[in-house]
Enzyme design. Sequence first.
Site, mmCIF file in Angstrom:
data_model
loop_
_atom_site.group_PDB
_atom_site.id
_atom_site.type_symbol
_atom_site.label_atom_id
_atom_site.label_comp_id
_atom_site.label_asym_id
_atom_site.label_seq_id
_atom_site.Cartn_x
_atom_site.Cartn_y
_atom_site.Cartn_z
ATOM 1 N N HIS A 81 0.709 -1.363 -0.131
ATOM 2 C CA HIS A 81 0.402 -0.063 -0.477
ATOM 3 C C HIS A 81 0.735 1.219 0.263
ATOM 4 O O HIS A 81 1.413 1.580 0.524
ATOM 5 C CB HIS A 81 -0.890 -0.203 0.876
ATOM 6 C CG HIS A 81 -1.218 -0.833 1.367
ATOM 7 N ND1 HIS A 81 -3.129 -0.957 0.724
ATOM 8 C CD2 HIS A 81 -1.636 -2.488 1.714
ATOM 9 C CE1 HIS A 81 -3.549 -2.238 1.182
ATOM 10 N NE2 HIS A 81 -2.440 -3.041 1.593
ATOM 11 N N GLU A 89 -6.928 -12.222 6.604
ATOM 12 C CA GLU A 89 -6.485 -12.182 6.983
ATOM 13 C C GLU A 89 -6.228 -11.676 8.065
ATOM 14 O O GLU A 89 -5.906 -12.766 9.244
ATOM 15 C CB GLU A 89 -5.966 -10.463 6.783
ATOM 16 C CG GLU A 89 -5.197 -9.454 7.413
ATOM 17 C CD GLU A 89 -4.275 -8.255 7.133
ATOM 18 O OE1 GLU A 89 -5.826 -7.397 6.772
ATOM 19 O OE2 GLU A 89 -4.068 -7.467 8.018
#
EC number: 3.5.4.2
Length: 349
Positions: free
Chosen positions: A27, A208
């Site tokens: 990211h 996740e």
Amino acid sequence: MFKVPPLAPQRLQKLLRAMPKAELHIHIEGSLEPELIFALAQRNGVPLPYASVEALRQAYAFTNLQSFLDIYYAGASVLLHEQDFYDMARAYLARAAMDNVAHAEIFFDPQTHTARGVAMEAVINGLHRACEDARAELGISATLILCFLRHLSEASAFETLEQAQPLLGKIVGVGLDSSEVGHPPEKFARVFARCRELGLHLVAHAGEEGPPAYIWSALDVLKVERIDHGVQAVHDAALMQRLAQDRIPLTVCPLSNQKLCVFPDLKDHNLRQLLDAGLCATVNSDDPAYFGGYINENFTQVFAATAMTARHAYQLAFNSFEASFASQADKRVWEHRLKEAFERFVEHD
Ligand SMILES: [Zn+2]
């Protein structure tokens, strides 16, 4: 598959750093180092709730995904102009080139910026120009993946897609990120269907912190080509079989998982288990400025903690190229360079 002999631990650590690799889960806002946050805050006259670079660094003590996201969004508030996005991406790409990243597919979160009044053009044009310059000046290939924030609404995602529409030539795909639990992939089924019609590649964070069911729906409802994280898949045998059979890549981020307490101790990380089960797992840095390490740190630390071998190293780097959205011609070039890197290390052992 190229036959890889075992290497001594120190030699293996060197090889992990030297081998060419692709990074598929980064990211860009998570690559903002405290120094750059402070420099941009000063340049743009944005007040920060931290007295110094050191104070900001000390605030990076997360206990879960949400506590991390709170600081992450505060850091992103210094990004206002096209040049800021350029500088951020350029800094990451220079750092990635040092780690022998040959190709990066970079996530960005436009809603984090457009919600503050920043124009979509400033975000995408700044990031894209940095990718172009890095290709010419650093020899690193880089493309962009626009991520929708899953804690926001479907309507907001559609609005974001509409704003990005004139610039779609500058991105290769879309993803789904931010707070996972309570925001299942199917919330964005119609947005992803539209993106598929537009010819964009599709990926999504799933498994996740969220359950294997989120991975199933990312695959079957959103029809994604890669799963970001996906480490919770090990709790579902049928899912493991599906992921292996269809060679669905998982972009695994060991240091992120450790920092956010998915695996509080790296020695318990299941990367080796995923690889040994025949899954197309890869290693990535997620938000390297916040999680204490760029891609090579992720490789060296998880290998040291879980006693993986040179064979695993080769497989992970090979997988990263295979799992990328680059051209077949580029993939063959990188795979050839990977093989050469291994041969050099084996010869001199
Ligand atoms: Zn991520």
